[in-house]
Design a protein around this motif. Sequence first.
Motif, PDB file in Angstrom:
ATOM      1  N   UNK A   1       0.502  -1.016  -0.314  1.00  0.00           N
ATOM      2  CA  UNK A   1      -0.035   0.034  -0.132  1.00  0.00           C
ATOM      3  C   UNK A   1       1.146   1.382   0.078  1.00  0.00           C
ATOM      4  N   UNK A   2       0.037   2.058  -0.278  1.00  0.00           N
ATOM      5  CA  UNK A   2       0.811   3.751  -0.624  1.00  0.00           C
ATOM      6  C   UNK A   2       0.694   4.020   0.926  1.00  0.00           C
ATOM      7  N   UNK A   3       2.817   4.948   1.410  1.00  0.00           N
ATOM      8  CA  UNK A   3       2.279   5.790   2.402  1.00  0.00           C
ATOM      9  C   UNK A   3       1.047   6.889   3.131  1.00  0.00           C
ATOM     10  N   UNK A   4       0.839   7.464   1.925  1.00  0.00           N
ATOM     11  CA  UNK A   4      -0.456   8.644   2.006  1.00  0.00           C
ATOM     12  C   UNK A   4      -1.750   7.365   2.156  1.00  0.00           C
ATOM     13  N   UNK A   5      -1.725   6.298   1.435  1.00  0.00           N
ATOM     14  CA  UNK A   5      -2.984   5.775   1.833  1.00  0.00           C
ATOM     15  C   UNK A   5      -3.335   5.264   2.703  1.00  0.00           C
ATOM     16  N   UNK A   6      -2.302   4.438   3.415  1.00  0.00           N
ATOM     17  CA  UNK A   6      -1.999   4.251   4.980  1.00  0.00           C
ATOM     18  C   UNK A   6      -2.307   5.733   5.821  1.00  0.00           C
TER      19      UNK A   6
END
Length: 77
Positions: A1-6
Amino acid sequence: MDYATVAASATAIAGTLCGLGGIWLRGRIHRHRLREEARRDHVRKLPPGSRLLDLGRHGMIIDVGSTDCGPRPADER
C-alpha cells in the motif's frame, strides 16, 4: 500500500475513535449530572431530623426523621 493511503486510513480511524470516545464521555457526564440533581432534589424534600448515607454510585440510604413539622390545618386531622 501507498504511504499516503496508510496515513489517511490511520487518521480516519483515529478520528473515529476520538469521536466515539467523546460521545461516550459526554454521556457519562450527563448521567452523572442527572444523578446528582436527583439526589439534591431528594435531600431538599426530606423532613427535619432525617439522615442520609451517600454510597456514591451505589445509591443512597435515607433514614426519614419525624414528619411532624408543626400544627396541621383542622381539615387534615
